[in-house]
Structures are given as C-alpha cells and as structure tokens.
Design an enzyme around this catalytic site. Structure first.
Site, PDB file in Angstrom:
ATOM      1  N   SER A 112      -3.512  64.254  13.835  1.00 33.63           N
ATOM      2  CA  SER A 112      -3.468  65.483  13.048  1.00 33.63           C
ATOM      3  C   SER A 112      -3.257  65.204  11.568  1.00 33.63           C
ATOM      4  O   SER A 112      -4.044  64.516  10.938  1.00 33.63           O
ATOM      5  CB  SER A 112      -2.385  66.414  13.597  1.00 33.63           C
ATOM      6  OG  SER A 112      -2.450  67.682  12.985  1.00 33.63           O
ATOM      7  N   HIS A 113      -2.174  65.721  11.008  1.00 35.19           N
ATOM      8  CA  HIS A 113      -1.918  65.636   9.576  1.00 35.19           C
ATOM      9  C   HIS A 113      -1.185  64.356   9.187  1.00 35.19           C
ATOM     10  O   HIS A 113      -0.856  64.181   8.009  1.00 35.19           O
ATOM     11  CB  HIS A 113      -1.087  66.847   9.141  1.00 35.19           C
ATOM     12  CG  HIS A 113       0.199  66.986   9.920  1.00 35.19           C
ATOM     13  ND1 HIS A 113       0.205  67.350  11.250  1.00 35.19           N
ATOM     14  CD2 HIS A 113       1.488  66.795   9.575  1.00 35.19           C
ATOM     15  CE1 HIS A 113       1.466  67.370  11.681  1.00 35.19           C
ATOM     16  NE2 HIS A 113       2.251  67.043  10.693  1.00 35.19           N
ATOM     17  N   ASP A 273      -6.596  69.793   7.136  1.00 35.87           N
ATOM     18  CA  ASP A 273      -5.855  68.557   7.391  1.00 35.87           C
ATOM     19  C   ASP A 273      -6.709  67.500   8.087  1.00 35.87           C
ATOM     20  O   ASP A 273      -7.930  67.610   8.137  1.00 35.87           O
ATOM     21  CB  ASP A 273      -4.611  68.874   8.221  1.00 35.87           C
ATOM     22  CG  ASP A 273      -4.956  69.268   9.651  1.00 35.87           C
ATOM     23  OD1 ASP A 273      -6.013  69.890   9.847  1.00 35.87           O
ATOM     24  OD2 ASP A 273      -4.163  68.960  10.572  1.00 35.87           O
ATOM     25  N   ASP A 275      -7.381  66.578  11.227  1.00 35.54           N
ATOM     26  CA  ASP A 275      -8.301  66.899  12.325  1.00 35.54           C
ATOM     27  C   ASP A 275      -8.898  68.297  12.213  1.00 35.54           C
ATOM     28  O   ASP A 275      -9.562  68.752  13.137  1.00 35.54           O
ATOM     29  CB  ASP A 275      -7.607  66.727  13.674  1.00 35.54           C
ATOM     30  CG  ASP A 275      -6.464  67.707  13.887  1.00 35.54           C
ATOM     31  OD1 ASP A 275      -5.825  68.105  12.904  1.00 35.54           O
ATOM     32  OD2 ASP A 275      -6.210  68.085  15.049  1.00 35.54           O
ATOM     33  N   ASP A 277      -7.497  71.393  11.965  1.00 39.76           N
ATOM     34  CA  ASP A 277      -6.936  72.575  12.624  1.00 39.76           C
ATOM     35  C   ASP A 277      -5.901  73.314  11.775  1.00 39.76           C
ATOM     36  O   ASP A 277      -5.404  74.369  12.191  1.00 39.76           O
ATOM     37  CB  ASP A 277      -6.363  72.219  13.998  1.00 39.76           C
ATOM     38  CG  ASP A 277      -5.166  71.275  13.937  1.00 39.76           C
ATOM     39  OD1 ASP A 277      -4.834  70.782  12.838  1.00 39.76           O
ATOM     40  OD2 ASP A 277      -4.563  71.025  15.002  1.00 39.76           O
ATOM     41  N   ARG A 278      -5.575  72.797  10.601  1.00 36.12           N
ATOM     42  CA  ARG A 278      -4.608  73.474   9.724  1.00 36.12           C
ATOM     43  C   ARG A 278      -5.280  73.896   8.431  1.00 36.12           C
ATOM     44  O   ARG A 278      -6.368  73.437   8.087  1.00 36.12           O
ATOM     45  CB  ARG A 278      -3.418  72.561   9.428  1.00 36.12           C
ATOM     46  CG  ARG A 278      -2.703  72.110  10.687  1.00 36.12           C
ATOM     47  CD  ARG A 278      -1.458  71.320  10.368  1.00 36.12           C
ATOM     48  NE  ARG A 278      -0.873  70.767  11.582  1.00 36.12           N
ATOM     49  CZ  ARG A 278       0.427  70.603  11.790  1.00 36.12           C
ATOM     50  NH1 ARG A 278       1.296  70.945  10.856  1.00 36.12           N
ATOM     51  NH2 ARG A 278       0.879  70.091  12.933  1.00 36.12           N
ATOM     52  N   LYS A 372      -5.952  75.905  17.052  1.00 29.80           N
ATOM     53  CA  LYS A 372      -5.923  76.451  15.702  1.00 29.80           C
ATOM     54  C   LYS A 372      -7.122  75.923  14.938  1.00 29.80           C
ATOM     55  O   LYS A 372      -7.673  74.882  15.283  1.00 29.80           O
ATOM     56  CB  LYS A 372      -4.604  76.131  15.010  1.00 29.80           C
ATOM     57  CG  LYS A 372      -4.110  74.694  15.112  1.00 29.80           C
ATOM     58  CD  LYS A 372      -2.710  74.593  14.538  1.00 29.80           C
ATOM     59  CE  LYS A 372      -2.119  73.196  14.673  1.00 29.80           C
ATOM     60  NZ  LYS A 372      -1.513  72.935  15.979  1.00 29.80           N
TER      61      LYS A 372
END
Length: 539
Positions: A112-113, A273, A275, A277-278, A372
């Site tokens: 992720s982030h 971010d 991947d 999703d944010r 998300k």
C-alpha cells in the site's frame, strides 16, 4: 510436471487487515514467499479450473513474485491466471477484474502506502470472489496453514513475458496478460459524467507519487477527460517510488500542497498512494480532510450519474470523524460505524445496505468495487465541481454551514517498541471504568469504551477495535495500534472536535484541537509510555 518442494513453517506469517506485509529481505528468505502463497492456495476451496487474478503496484520484488505465483497456481490446479501487463494492477482495478471476470479471487501484491525498494516493504494480500479482502475466517485459516505447512507446489517453466498482451501456457494452465487500465477506465465512464467534466474546463494537478495510479490517471484524466499534458505528475510506476514515501498526506505530498496554496493554483489537486486505493484532496487554498471528503462526497453524490438514484447507506470506520453520520441523518439513510479494514464494508456493500464508504486514512469508495478507490474519489469530486460550478472552498464552507464542522487530525507515533505500545493500551483499558465524568480542561468525559462491532449482515462480532473517549458535545479521542506497518507498532491517536452550525467553522485545526491533544496526553500518558514528545506524522 508438478514439482513438490519440502519446506518448514515460518511463525510470522499472520496476515493483518491488509494481508501479509514485511520487509523485502524477509520475503526473500528461502521458501518464505512460497510458503505463504501455498498456504493461501491450500485454503482456497474449489480452485480446480478456477480463474485467479494476479497483479501489484509495481514495487520492488513485484515481478519476481508474480512469476513464482503463476507457476504455483499452475501446479495447484487453477484453470487460468489473468495478470496485468507489466505486473501492474491497482488494488481497485484488481477488485474490478476479479468481479468482471468471475474469478475465484486474486493475489494483490502491495504494501500500500509503505515505501518500496530492496530495503523497504512488500506485501501479499488475497482477495475473494466479491473482489474484496479476505474476511477474518479466511485469513485465520491462512495463518493456521502457515504454521503447519510442509511442502509447496510448482511447475518447471520459464518466466512469461509480462510486457506483452496475449495468452501463453504455463504447465497446462493458460495465462492471460491484459491491459491493466482499460476495464477500469470503462467502469469509471459508466459512473461519472465525462462530458460535463470536459465542458467545465477545470484545471488540476494530480500526483501519482511514482506509483501504480500513474497509468490510470494519465489515461483517464489526460486522454479521456482532456486535462493538459503534465497534469499527472510522477506518473511512471517505479520499484522504489522514486525514493519517496507513496502516502498521499500533507507530509509526503508537500509539493502538491504548495502548488495548491500558491496564488496561481489550479482549481483542483489530488494524489493517490502506492497501490491506488487512497486519495488526497486539495482545492485551491483549501485542504479537505479524508473524513470531510467522505461526508461532502456523500452529500453531493447524486450529481453523478452512477449515484443519481440516491444512496442506500453510508459506512465509515470507527476512527473516521462523525461528519458523514450527519449527512446520513439529513438524507434519512443508515450510517454504519465499523472496525478499520475494508473487508467490513464489503459485507455491507454485498448486502445492499451501504453505497459509499470511507476511512480517515484517505480511503474512500463505493459499491462499484469491493476496495477503496483513490481515482474514483478524484473523479467524483471532479463531477461535483463540474455540475455545481463552485470551488472546493465554497463547497466546504457551504457544507459546514449546514452540518457543522468536525475538526479532525490523526497523530501517528511510528515504530514504537511493541511492549511500550501494548503497555499504553493496557493502562488505557484499565482506566475506562473511571473516566466518565472526569474533566480535562474544558472537556468532560461522557463515555469511554473499547469499540466492538456486531456485523449486521451475519451477526459476527469483532472486539478490541480501539479505545474511544467520548466527550460531552460530540468531541472525542480514539487510541488504536495499527497493523499496517512492518516494524514495531504504530500508535494512532485520532482527535476530533465538533463545532455546531453557527460556531467557529473556519479556524485553524491545530488551534481548535489543542484542548483535545492535551486531554489525550493526560488520559493516556503518551510521553511516559513511548518516550515520544511529539508524533512522527500529523494528518
């Protein structure tokens, strides 16, 4: 030919809320990656002949693990693997691909982030057939399998060409390399009024943070919506994200913030971010917190074609501010407060009980996928701006004048020694019964508890989801240990002050939260327990 490789278990492969995340060097240990992937496959029932989606955010080790996973999928009897070209699939695009292609699930390779690179982070997450993260029953089964695994399966085959669309065979299993963007972009065109956005002639800056969203943003924003070339910054996914931290907050996206606060700022600024999703949303001279963004999107979602029929409900994670609850009340629809983790939203979405969901950690999405979706939030904002013809600043002020304002911030204390973090939370839990009625400055504790959630779709109960201190008047502080880091513990302190309509609605957030910060320190003894006098990150 299927080859069986003997192995022994690792004891540190329990998936968190977003899969298994560790340092790259941990995943590079002998059999470490293979053990976890095999444990996932052993838990997946009915996999014989089924389709599996594989993709990731392009970080270091992404390509190598994809090749390993393809060979293992062939050995484990899957009927087909679909992989994004270049090994690329954003998390929301992977969710959509799983749903569209009727796959049994997918492996999403991302941390992720978190930073990427040889000395940084990697992750593997399994998503189920609805496109969402595996629920606790599945992740618990995966963890149990990792503790007893004694072999993993593979086939002897060469690496496939990940950079060319088409179909090849690994073992006896077809592997389909596909355009990672096309299906997702087509879905977005069904949800939003691209003609209205083009006609509005808005200007914007989008920071893809050298991560997975770059190709998606370039295709949709610059090619399909006609934003000027160069609107998408840092648009090429890099294994180390250009040496930066791909977390869309005001610390790591400070250049975008400076652009949006300048006199000649564009109308709209956004970032996503690692991947995809944010999201980060900034208007000209106006930053919008993720909690406020969720509430404002919900209040205006009917302006987009995909949501013109109204919302079924709004869901938010418990640490997210209550701003969205006030919108739900005004709309006459349910509001749900869930534990952190998108899988809890997935149940509500599948049951048709909620349409829009969000987390304070900059994750927002809807029932179009079961993750998300950063770019989705950007496009919904653009649709709202185009239809209303107002600036983000005007929309924010108008919103607060109707609903009041939830001043909000999150303080992160990263890499805290786990025993110290656990001791802080234990002391907090021990004090809960005595806190109601106590005063801290101008704040009086109304209730204090440890959040537990009963899922309305299946009756399952999730306990120990964070400590809540609720003050009279709607303000609160929440303490929670995060499971998304890779070393030590991250203590997250969520601070919220509610101002009624007609109150101080446009003041400095730090000033408005000062009394909440002081109360949090008095209640939890953060400095005493952690040795920290200030948070590492404020968002």
């Amino acid at each position: 030919m299927i080859r069986t490789v003997s192995t022994t278990p690792y004891t540190d492969q329990k998936p968190g809320t977003s899969g298994l995340r560790k340092k790259v060097k941990v995943f590079q240990q002998s059999n470490y990656t293979e053990n976890f992937v095999q444990s996932v496959f052993d838990v997946v029932t009915d996999k014989a002949g089924a389709t599996l989606v594989i993709g990731g955010d392009g970080r270091f080790l992404n390509r190598e693990v994809i090749q390993v996973a393809i060979r293992m999928a062939a050995a484990n009897g899957f009927g087909r693997v679909i992989v994004g070209r270049g090994g690329i699939l954003s998390t929301p695009a992977a969710s959509h691909m799983i749903r569209k292609r009727g796959a049994i699930g997918g492996l999403v390779l991302s941390a992720s982030h978190n930073p990427g690179g040889p000395d940084e982070d990697f992750g593997i997450k399994y998503n189920i057939a609805n496109g969402g993260p595996a629920p606790e029953g599945v992740t618990d089964a995966i963890n149990a399998r990792t503790l007893e695994i004694d072999r993993w399966l593979t086939v002897d085959a060469e690496d496939i060409d990940l950079d060319s669309d088409g179909e090849v065979t690994v073992g006896r299993m077809p592997v389909e390399v596909v355009d990672p963007v096309e299906d997702y972009a087509a879905l977005m065109e069904t949800l939003f009024d691209f003609d209205a956005i083009r006609a509005a002639k808005l200007t914007m800056a989008f920071d893809a943070m050298s991560a997975v969203t770059g190709p998606y943003a370039t295709e949709i924003l610059e090619r399909r919506l006609g934003f000027a070339p160069g609107t998408v910054r840092n648009g090429e996914p890099l294994p180390d994200f250009g040496g930066h931290h791909p977390d869309p907050n005001l610390v790591h996206a400070h250049e975008l913030y400076e652009t949006m606060m300048a006199p000649d700022a564009p109308d709209f600024g956004a970032a996503s971010d690692g991947d995809g999703d944010r999201n980060l949303i900034i208007g000209k001279h106006r930053f919008v917190t993720p909690s406020d963004s969720l509430a404002m999107l919900a209040a205006n979602a009917h302006l987009a074609p995909g949501y013109a029929g109204g919302l079924k409900g709004i869901a938010r994670s418990m640490p997210t501010s209550a701003a969205a609850d006030r919108v739900a009340e005004a709309l006459g629809i349910p509001a749900y407060e869930t534990p952190t983790g998108w899988k809890f939203f997935g149940n509500l979405l599948d049951a048709g009980m909620a349409t829009i969901c969000g987390e304070e950690s900059a994750g927002t999405g809807s029932d179009h996928v079961r993750e998300k979706d950063g770019l989705w939030a950007v496009l919904l904002w653009l649709n709202i701006l185009a239809v209303r013809g107002d600036s983000i600043d005007t929309i924010a002020r108008d919103h607060w004048s109707k609903f009041g304002r939830n001043y909000y911030a999150r303080h992160d204390y990263e890499g805290v020694e786990t025993p110290r973090a656990d001791a802080l939370m234990a002391a907090l839990r021990a004090s809960l019964a005595t806190l109601p009625g106590q005063q801290f400055g101008d704040l009086t504790v109304e209730t204090a508890d440890e959040f537990a959630y009963t899922d309305p779709t299946d009756g399952s109960i999730s306990r120990n989801q964070g400590v809540r201190i609720l003050f009279e008047g709607g303000s609160r502080v929440v303490f929670r240990l995060s499971g998304t880091g890779t070393t030590g513990a991250t203590l997250r302190v969520y601070l919220e002050r509610y101002e009624l309509v007609g109150g101080n609605l446009d003041r400095d957030t730090g000033e408005m939260l000062a009394s909440i910060v002081a109360a949090a320190e008095s209640i939890a003894g953060i400095a005493q327990h952690t040795g920290r006098t200030a948070p590492d990150v404020v968002t």
